[in-house]
Motif scaffolding. Sequence first.
Motif, mmCIF file in Angstrom:
data_model
loop_
_atom_site.group_PDB
_atom_site.id
_atom_site.type_symbol
_atom_site.label_atom_id
_atom_site.label_comp_id
_atom_site.label_asym_id
_atom_site.label_seq_id
_atom_site.Cartn_x
_atom_site.Cartn_y
_atom_site.Cartn_z
ATOM 1 N N ARG A 1 2.708 -31.836 37.724
ATOM 2 C CA ARG A 1 2.378 -33.266 37.822
ATOM 3 C C ARG A 1 3.073 -34.056 36.708
ATOM 4 O O ARG A 1 2.672 -33.953 35.551
ATOM 5 C CB ARG A 1 0.866 -33.487 37.700
ATOM 6 C CG ARG A 1 0.046 -32.923 38.840
ATOM 7 C CD ARG A 1 0.181 -33.735 40.136
ATOM 8 N NE ARG A 1 -0.566 -33.100 41.207
ATOM 9 C CZ ARG A 1 -0.112 -32.095 41.960
ATOM 10 N NH1 ARG A 1 1.113 -31.612 41.768
ATOM 11 N NH2 ARG A 1 -0.856 -31.564 42.904
ATOM 12 N N PRO A 2 4.066 -34.880 37.056
ATOM 13 C CA PRO A 2 4.711 -35.695 36.023
ATOM 14 C C PRO A 2 3.724 -36.630 35.330
ATOM 15 O O PRO A 2 3.883 -36.934 34.141
ATOM 16 C CB PRO A 2 5.767 -36.493 36.790
ATOM 17 C CG PRO A 2 5.625 -36.147 38.228
ATOM 18 C CD PRO A 2 4.684 -35.011 38.366
ATOM 19 N N GLU A 3 2.685 -37.028 36.060
ATOM 20 C CA GLU A 3 1.682 -37.917 35.449
ATOM 21 C C GLU A 3 0.999 -37.231 34.268
ATOM 22 O O GLU A 3 0.647 -37.873 33.276
ATOM 23 C CB GLU A 3 0.589 -38.304 36.469
ATOM 24 C CG GLU A 3 1.080 -39.067 37.685
ATOM 25 C CD GLU A 3 1.630 -38.164 38.797
ATOM 26 O OE1 GLU A 3 1.746 -36.931 38.566
ATOM 27 O OE2 GLU A 3 1.972 -38.680 39.870
ATOM 28 N N ARG A 4 0.788 -35.929 34.405
ATOM 29 C CA ARG A 4 0.146 -35.179 33.314
ATOM 30 C C ARG A 4 1.118 -35.070 32.132
ATOM 31 O O ARG A 4 0.696 -35.138 30.976
ATOM 32 C CB ARG A 4 -0.262 -33.792 33.833
ATOM 33 C CG ARG A 4 -1.046 -32.962 32.854
ATOM 34 C CD ARG A 4 -2.405 -33.556 32.539
ATOM 35 N NE ARG A 4 -3.102 -32.759 31.537
ATOM 36 C CZ ARG A 4 -3.601 -33.251 30.399
ATOM 37 N NH1 ARG A 4 -3.488 -34.540 30.127
ATOM 38 N NH2 ARG A 4 -4.220 -32.468 29.559
ATOM 39 N N ILE A 5 2.415 -34.927 32.447
ATOM 40 C CA ILE A 5 3.416 -34.904 31.377
ATOM 41 C C ILE A 5 3.344 -36.219 30.597
ATOM 42 O O ILE A 5 3.371 -36.228 29.368
ATOM 43 C CB ILE A 5 4.846 -34.709 31.960
ATOM 44 C CG1 ILE A 5 4.980 -33.356 32.661
ATOM 45 C CG2 ILE A 5 5.919 -34.901 30.882
ATOM 46 C CD1 ILE A 5 4.986 -32.140 31.755
ATOM 47 N N GLU A 6 3.194 -37.307 31.330
ATOM 48 C CA GLU A 6 3.132 -38.621 30.672
ATOM 49 C C GLU A 6 1.974 -38.668 29.672
ATOM 50 O O GLU A 6 2.144 -39.113 28.534
ATOM 51 C CB GLU A 6 2.976 -39.732 31.723
ATOM 52 C CG GLU A 6 2.906 -41.106 31.083
ATOM 53 C CD GLU A 6 2.905 -42.244 32.091
ATOM 54 O OE1 GLU A 6 2.744 -41.970 33.297
ATOM 55 O OE2 GLU A 6 3.060 -43.392 31.648
ATOM 56 N N GLN A 7 0.801 -38.169 30.114
ATOM 57 C CA GLN A 7 -0.347 -38.170 29.197
ATOM 58 C C GLN A 7 -0.038 -37.341 27.954
ATOM 59 O O GLN A 7 -0.402 -37.716 26.841
ATOM 60 C CB GLN A 7 -1.580 -37.584 29.895
ATOM 61 C CG GLN A 7 -2.091 -38.433 31.040
ATOM 62 C CD GLN A 7 -3.254 -37.745 31.768
ATOM 63 O OE1 GLN A 7 -3.412 -36.532 31.711
ATOM 64 N NE2 GLN A 7 -4.051 -38.548 32.461
ATOM 65 N N MET A 8 0.642 -36.221 28.161
ATOM 66 C CA MET A 8 0.943 -35.343 27.022
ATOM 67 C C MET A 8 1.968 -35.986 26.088
ATOM 68 O O MET A 8 1.885 -35.830 24.872
ATOM 69 C CB MET A 8 1.433 -33.990 27.523
ATOM 70 C CG MET A 8 0.281 -33.205 28.140
ATOM 71 S SD MET A 8 0.817 -31.718 28.953
ATOM 72 C CE MET A 8 -0.785 -30.961 29.282
#
Length: 241
Positions: free
Chosen positions: A147-154
Motif C-alpha cells: 500500500r503506497p498510502e502506508r508508505i506515505e504515513q511512514m
Amino acid sequence: MSEIDLEDLPGVGPATAEKLREAGYGTVESVATATTSDLAEAAEIGEGTAKKVILAARKMADIGGFKTGRDILDKRKDVKKLKTLVPEFDELVGGGLETQAITEVYGEFGSGKSQLVHQMAVNAQLAEELGGLHGCVIYVDTENTFRPERIEQMVNGLPEDADLGVLEDILERIHVARAHSSDHQMLLLETARELANDLRKSEYPAKLFVIDSLTSLFRSEYAGRGTLAARQQKLNRHMHD
Ligand SMILES: Nc1ncnc2c1ncn2[C@@H]1O[C@H](COP(=O)(O)OP(=O)(O)OP(=O)(O)O)[C@@H](O)[C@H]1O
Ligand SMILES: [Mg+2]
C-alpha cells in the motif's frame, strides 16, 4: 546472483536452458547446487550429462571450494546493517538486518510482517549514517498487500534529516511486482535481476529485495501432505536463485 547465463554452460543449449528455467533453475548457482537426478529429470538429459553440467556450473559459479577464516572475515567486513529504527527491535537482531543475507520473517496473520517490510522499503533508502543503505527496493507482492498510502504515513514519520526528497521520489524507488502464481514468482527473480543490473550504476542501486510472502502461493498451489516434498524442493531452489 551471478551474471553467467545458463547457456554459457557446456552442453546446455537454448532448449535445455529453457527447460531448466521452467523447472526453477534460473541461475548457474542453482544448477551448481542441484542433485544429479533432479537436474537430469528437469532438463530431460542423461545423468552423465547432468553430472558434467553440475560440475561445470560449480566451477563457473565458484561454488564448493574452501575459503580461509580470514577470507570470510574480509567478506564479513562488507556486511552492512539495515535498521528498523525501532531500537529494541534493532538490538534484538544484532544492530539491524544484515545485507548479503536472506532474513525470514514469520509470525501469525496480523503480526506485522507486511508492516515491517513496508518500513524497510522506506528505511533502505536512507543514508547509511541514518541506518539505511542508500538504495532502492525491489518488492514482490504475492498477496496484494503493498500500500503506497502506508508508505506515505511512514515517510511522514521519518526523522527531519532523512533527506529523501518528496513522497513521489521515495515511491519511485520502490519497484513493486505482483506475483500471480508460484511459477510467476520464480520468474520474477529473473526480471528482478535485470532490474537490479540496470540500476547498478544509478544514484540508488537496488539494496533490498522483498518477497511478501515467500510461501503463500506455494502453500495454496501445493496443498496436502502428498505435495510437501515437491513444494519444499521448489522453495529450496527458489531461495537459492
Ligand atoms: N496505518 C497503520 N497504523 C498503525 N498500525 C497499522 C496500520 N496499518 C496496519 N496496522 C497494524 O498492522 C497489523 C497488520 O499487520 P500486517 O498486515 O503487517 O500483518 P502480517 O503479519 O503481514 O499479516 P498476514 O500474515 O495476514 O499477511 C494490523 O493488526 C494493524 O494493527
Ligand atoms: Mg502480510
